[in-house]
Design a protein around this motif. Structure first.
Motif, PDB file in Angstrom:
ATOM      1  N   GLU A 190      31.452  32.950  42.065  1.00 41.72           N
ATOM      2  CA  GLU A 190      32.336  33.938  42.305  1.00 41.72           C
ATOM      3  C   GLU A 190      32.633  34.945  41.314  1.00 41.72           C
ATOM      4  N   ARG A 246      33.926  39.447  40.851  1.00 41.27           N
ATOM      5  CA  ARG A 246      34.542  40.937  41.287  1.00 41.27           C
ATOM      6  C   ARG A 246      33.546  41.849  41.184  1.00 41.27           C
ATOM      7  N   SER A 297      30.039  45.654  53.117  1.00 43.67           N
ATOM      8  CA  SER A 297      31.159  44.881  52.540  1.00 43.67           C
ATOM      9  C   SER A 297      31.367  44.698  51.068  1.00 43.67           C
ATOM     10  N   VAL A 298      30.076  44.876  50.416  1.00 47.27           N
ATOM     11  CA  VAL A 298      30.245  44.495  48.945  1.00 47.27           C
ATOM     12  C   VAL A 298      30.515  45.766  48.433  1.00 47.27           C
ATOM     13  N   GLY A 314      35.602  46.229  43.633  1.00 48.23           N
ATOM     14  CA  GLY A 314      36.869  45.683  43.488  1.00 48.23           C
ATOM     15  C   GLY A 314      37.194  44.280  44.298  1.00 48.23           C
ATOM     16  N   ARG A 315      36.216  44.250  45.421  1.00 47.94           N
ATOM     17  CA  ARG A 315      36.152  42.829  46.234  1.00 47.94           C
ATOM     18  C   ARG A 315      35.737  41.897  45.640  1.00 47.94           C
ATOM     19  N   THR A 316      36.009  40.558  45.934  1.00 52.93           N
ATOM     20  CA  THR A 316      35.486  39.291  45.295  1.00 52.93           C
ATOM     21  C   THR A 316      34.391  38.836  46.333  1.00 52.93           C
ATOM     22  N   VAL A 317      33.396  38.427  45.431  1.00 55.51           N
ATOM     23  CA  VAL A 317      32.034  37.689  46.386  1.00 55.51           C
ATOM     24  C   VAL A 317      32.078  36.471  45.847  1.00 55.51           C
ATOM     25  N   VAL A 377      32.302  37.780  51.501  1.00 57.58           N
ATOM     26  CA  VAL A 377      33.178  38.668  50.692  1.00 57.58           C
ATOM     27  C   VAL A 377      34.376  38.934  51.095  1.00 57.58           C
ATOM     28  N   ALA A 378      35.615  38.610  50.117  1.00 53.05           N
ATOM     29  CA  ALA A 378      36.808  38.799  50.643  1.00 53.05           C
ATOM     30  C   ALA A 378      37.034  40.210  50.579  1.00 53.05           C
ATOM     31  N   GLN A 379      37.885  40.414  51.954  1.00 46.28           N
ATOM     32  CA  GLN A 379      38.468  41.645  52.348  1.00 46.28           C
ATOM     33  C   GLN A 379      39.570  42.088  51.392  1.00 46.28           C
TER      34      GLN A 379
END
Length: 175
Positions: free
Chosen positions: A66, A68, A139-140, A143-146, A173-175
């Motif tokens: 995981e 960022r 979606s990527v 700042g998002r966490t993948v 991908v976390a929103q």
């Protein structure tokens, strides 16, 4: 090759890949090496990292982790994973044999010849391009966490920049 009614059946790489993906690969995703284990070792001792976690003659890594998103440029996202950075391919095209060879689940000895083995590589790349990558373009974002499971070719040397460049097999991908 299998025979049906006295006729030799031609190898169907699409059917093979669909079966392989559902029956073997999906189950194996949970067994990928954790990046929290692999990346520090890759920085400290690249030869030991290849020896301990490399697959397919230590030329590839099959890993999960995981990170960022720090940047998105062209077809790649740079992710910060712990103290390291990795690159994740998020848009086509996918070239080479990283997907086919990166998990260590397939061997040329499993096929009737190189033509079939290479056809599987092309179909796997196409599957990643059409099924895994399309939602990543939107979606990527920085700042998002993948969270991902992916394959990477082992680097020749470890230096500045991303330690590994991954081709994704599964991405959230976390929103």
């Amino acid at each position: 090759m299998p025979q049906e009614g006295g006729h030799v059946q031609a190898f169907d790489p699409v059917a093979f890949v669909n079966d392989f993906w559902e029956q073997r690969l999906v189950a194996e995703l949970r067994n990928a090496t954790d990046l929290d284990t692999l990346l520090p070792l890759l920085v400290d001792d690249p030869l030991e990292a290849r020896k301990s976690y490399g697959v397919h003659n230590a030329r590839y890594y099959f890993a999960k982790g995981e990170g960022r998103v720090e940047s998105v440029e062209n077809r790649r996202a740079t992710l910060k994973v712990g103290d390291a950075r990795v690159s994740l391919l998020i848009a086509p095209p996918v070239f080479g044999n990283t997907v086919r060879d990166g998990t260590g689940l397939l061997s040329v000895n499993d096929f009737s010849g190189l033509e079939a083995f290479n056809a599987v590589s092309a179909v796997l790349n196409d599957k990643v391009e059409k099924e895994i990558m399309p939602p990543l373009a939107t979606s990527v974002l920085v700042g998002r966490t993948v969270s991902f499971v992916a394959c990477a070719k082992a680097p020749e040397t470890v230096g500045d920049g991303a330690l590994l460049s991954f081709v994704p097999l599964q991405v959230e991908v976390a929103q």
